[in-house]
Design a protein around this motif. Sequence first.
Motif, mmCIF file in Angstrom:
data_model
loop_
_atom_site.group_PDB
_atom_site.id
_atom_site.type_symbol
_atom_site.label_atom_id
_atom_site.label_comp_id
_atom_site.label_asym_id
_atom_site.label_seq_id
_atom_site.Cartn_x
_atom_site.Cartn_y
_atom_site.Cartn_z
ATOM 1 N N ALA A 108 54.291 93.080 75.638
ATOM 2 C CA ALA A 108 53.044 92.336 75.471
ATOM 3 C C ALA A 108 52.343 92.067 76.805
ATOM 4 N N ILE A 109 51.082 91.719 76.717
ATOM 5 C CA ILE A 109 50.293 91.299 77.884
ATOM 6 C C ILE A 109 50.981 90.080 78.523
ATOM 7 N N GLY A 110 51.179 90.156 79.825
ATOM 8 C CA GLY A 110 51.751 89.007 80.541
ATOM 9 C C GLY A 110 53.236 88.793 80.332
ATOM 10 N N SER A 111 53.921 89.766 79.707
ATOM 11 C CA SER A 111 55.351 89.565 79.438
ATOM 12 C C SER A 111 56.203 89.731 80.693
ATOM 13 N N GLY A 112 55.623 90.273 81.758
ATOM 14 C CA GLY A 112 56.379 90.386 83.015
ATOM 15 C C GLY A 112 56.781 91.804 83.384
ATOM 16 N N LYS A 113 56.098 92.799 82.809
ATOM 17 C CA LYS A 113 56.452 94.207 83.069
ATOM 18 C C LYS A 113 56.262 94.601 84.536
ATOM 19 N N SER A 114 55.092 94.262 85.091
ATOM 20 C CA SER A 114 54.803 94.697 86.464
ATOM 21 C C SER A 114 55.691 93.958 87.464
ATOM 22 N N THR A 115 55.938 92.680 87.189
ATOM 23 C CA THR A 115 56.811 91.900 88.073
ATOM 24 C C THR A 115 58.231 92.472 88.031
ATOM 25 N N LEU A 116 58.665 92.847 86.822
ATOM 26 C CA LEU A 116 59.994 93.445 86.686
ATOM 27 C C LEU A 116 60.055 94.821 87.357
ATOM 28 N N ASN B 151 53.009 90.874 94.715
ATOM 29 C CA ASN B 151 52.533 90.117 93.573
ATOM 30 C C ASN B 151 51.937 91.095 92.579
ATOM 31 N N SER B 152 52.238 90.885 91.293
ATOM 32 C CA SER B 152 51.681 91.807 90.313
ATOM 33 C C SER B 152 50.263 91.382 89.971
ATOM 34 N N VAL B 153 49.412 92.373 89.801
ATOM 35 C CA VAL B 153 48.060 92.098 89.303
ATOM 36 C C VAL B 153 47.975 92.701 87.910
ATOM 37 N N LYS B 154 47.021 92.261 87.138
ATOM 38 C CA LYS B 154 46.881 92.746 85.777
ATOM 39 C C LYS B 154 46.840 94.278 85.739
ATOM 40 N N THR B 155 47.663 94.869 84.898
ATOM 41 C CA THR B 155 47.737 96.328 84.809
ATOM 42 C C THR B 155 46.609 96.837 83.915
ATOM 43 N N GLN B 156 45.811 97.767 84.421
ATOM 44 C CA GLN B 156 44.642 98.247 83.668
ATOM 45 C C GLN B 156 44.880 99.619 83.059
ATOM 46 N N PRO C 121 49.937 98.952 80.567
ATOM 47 C CA PRO C 121 49.238 97.693 80.294
ATOM 48 C C PRO C 121 49.716 97.098 78.966
ATOM 49 N N GLY C 122 49.814 95.768 78.901
ATOM 50 C CA GLY C 122 50.241 95.106 77.658
ATOM 51 C C GLY C 122 49.345 95.444 76.481
ATOM 52 N N GLU C 123 48.090 95.743 76.758
ATOM 53 C CA GLU C 123 47.163 96.120 75.683
ATOM 54 C C GLU C 123 47.667 97.332 74.905
ATOM 55 N N THR D 72 62.874 89.015 79.479
ATOM 56 C CA THR D 72 62.460 88.587 80.834
ATOM 57 C C THR D 72 62.225 87.086 80.882
ATOM 58 N N LYS D 73 62.057 86.575 82.083
ATOM 59 C CA LYS D 73 61.735 85.155 82.329
ATOM 60 C C LYS D 73 62.825 84.223 81.819
ATOM 61 N N SER D 74 64.091 84.633 81.950
ATOM 62 C CA SER D 74 65.193 83.775 81.500
ATOM 63 C C SER D 74 65.203 82.453 82.264
ATOM 64 N N ASP D 75 64.559 82.447 83.440
ATOM 65 C CA ASP D 75 64.498 81.235 84.264
ATOM 66 C C ASP D 75 63.432 80.247 83.788
ATOM 67 N N HIS D 76 62.574 80.683 82.870
ATOM 68 C CA HIS D 76 61.391 79.891 82.499
ATOM 69 C C HIS D 76 61.811 78.583 81.806
ATOM 70 N N ALA E 119 67.231 88.849 81.619
ATOM 71 C CA ALA E 119 66.862 89.044 83.020
ATOM 72 C C ALA E 119 65.783 88.068 83.481
ATOM 73 N N SER E 120 65.683 87.957 84.786
ATOM 74 C CA SER E 120 64.587 87.216 85.415
ATOM 75 C C SER E 120 64.213 87.936 86.703
ATOM 76 N N SER E 121 62.929 88.217 86.863
ATOM 77 C CA SER E 121 62.486 88.860 88.096
ATOM 78 C C SER E 121 62.479 87.859 89.240
ATOM 79 N N PHE E 122 62.521 86.567 88.905
ATOM 80 C CA PHE E 122 62.509 85.535 89.935
ATOM 81 C C PHE E 122 63.919 85.289 90.481
ATOM 82 N N THR E 123 64.882 85.051 89.587
ATOM 83 C CA THR E 123 66.267 84.793 90.052
ATOM 84 C C THR E 123 67.039 86.100 90.265
HETATM 85 N N1 LIG Z 1 59.188 82.301 85.258
HETATM 86 C C1 LIG Z 1 58.980 83.639 85.348
HETATM 87 N N2 LIG Z 1 57.714 84.140 85.362
HETATM 88 C C2 LIG Z 1 57.550 85.475 85.454
HETATM 89 C C3 LIG Z 1 58.659 86.360 85.539
HETATM 90 N N3 LIG Z 1 58.177 87.635 85.582
HETATM 91 C C4 LIG Z 1 56.833 87.533 85.558
HETATM 92 N N4 LIG Z 1 56.449 86.231 85.479
HETATM 93 C C5 LIG Z 1 55.043 85.738 85.458
HETATM 94 O O1 LIG Z 1 54.394 86.203 84.287
HETATM 95 C C6 LIG Z 1 53.024 86.508 84.542
HETATM 96 C C7 LIG Z 1 52.698 87.911 84.089
HETATM 97 O O2 LIG Z 1 53.463 88.846 84.841
HETATM 98 P P1 LIG Z 1 53.102 90.402 84.932
HETATM 99 O O3 LIG Z 1 54.277 91.060 85.554
HETATM 100 O O4 LIG Z 1 51.793 90.602 85.554
HETATM 101 O O5 LIG Z 1 53.012 90.777 83.381
HETATM 102 P P2 LIG Z 1 52.661 92.205 82.739
HETATM 103 O O6 LIG Z 1 53.586 92.367 81.582
HETATM 104 O O7 LIG Z 1 52.684 93.256 83.767
HETATM 105 O O8 LIG Z 1 51.168 91.959 82.200
HETATM 106 P P3 LIG Z 1 50.022 93.069 81.884
HETATM 107 O O9 LIG Z 1 49.911 93.974 83.045
HETATM 108 O O10 LIG Z 1 48.794 92.250 81.648
HETATM 109 O O11 LIG Z 1 50.422 93.770 80.625
HETATM 110 C C8 LIG Z 1 52.830 86.299 86.063
HETATM 111 O O12 LIG Z 1 52.246 85.017 86.265
HETATM 112 C C9 LIG Z 1 54.239 86.333 86.614
HETATM 113 O O13 LIG Z 1 54.391 85.544 87.781
HETATM 114 C C10 LIG Z 1 59.989 85.814 85.533
HETATM 115 O O14 LIG Z 1 61.008 86.493 85.596
HETATM 116 N N5 LIG Z 1 60.077 84.442 85.433
#
Ligand SMILES: Nc1nc2c(ncn2[C@@H]2O[C@H](COP(=O)(O)OP(=O)(O)OP(=O)(O)O)[C@@H](O)[C@H]2O)c(=O)[nH]1
Length: 166
Positions: free
Chosen positions: A15-23, A33-38, A50-52, A103-107, A131-135
């Motif tokens: 999904a959009i914002g699920s953390g793909k680019s950060t992972l 830093n990840s920016v929105k994937t187009q 892209p999550g779209e 993802t975002k197990s730390d959230h 998993a968590s891209s942060f921890t």
């Molecule tokens: N707490 C937490 N936040 C995360 C983690 N990974 C990503 N985020 C946050 O989630 C938001 C979206 O992250 P992206 O990696 O841009 O998400 P994406 O899936 O690539 O989004 P699209 O490119 O729009 O599809 C950002 O604000 C990140 O900082 C994580 O492991 N833990």
Amino acid sequence: MRDNVKKTRAMIIGAIGSGKSTLTNALLGKDENSVKTQTLNYKDWIVDTPGEYMENPMYYKSLMATSLEVTHVLFIQDASALKSSFPPQFSMGIPKLPIGIVTKSDHPQADVERARNFLRRAMPKGPIVTASSFTKEGIEDIKELAARHSFADMEDYLQSKGIESW
Ligand SMILES: Nc1nc2c(ncn2[C@@H]2O[C@H](COP(=O)(O)OP(=O)(O)OP(=O)(O)O)[C@@H](O)[C@H]2O)c(=O)[nH]1
Ligand SMILES: [Mg+2]
């Protein structure tokens, strides 16, 4: 040098914002830093999408076409999300090795069990990593699993780590 080592290429979907680019960055050891994937974004062995593409069925064709180029598909589910964007059994329509990733197990609002259940519905067969891209929880396990090119080899890896398989 072993010449029977297959090269991994993985498409990452979710999904959009699920953390793909950060992972993607965490897996590649990049501190960006990840920016929105187009659009489709080829980074080393990972194809970031892209999550779209996952949220809008109009784009499924693009995902299917791109999947032809890869060995693995990484299914990303945000642990803090209240819903899943994957249709039931989505992985069964893509003949590539699936790896589910919560993802975002730390959230603070993470509910890992809920996220694993969402993933299991989308992906009846294959490993699911928390998993968590942060921890950096789970990052090594994802890389190890992506280096394996059959369900049996992935199961062997999980077994060696004392992790229950599917
Ligand atoms: N707490 C937490 N936040 C995360 C983690 N990974 C990503 N985020 C946050 O989630 C938001 C979206 O992250 P992206 O990696 O841009 O998400 P994406 O899936 O690539 O989004 P699209 O490119 O729009 O599809 C950002 O604000 C990140 O900082 C994580 O492991 N833990
Ligand atoms: Mg992105």
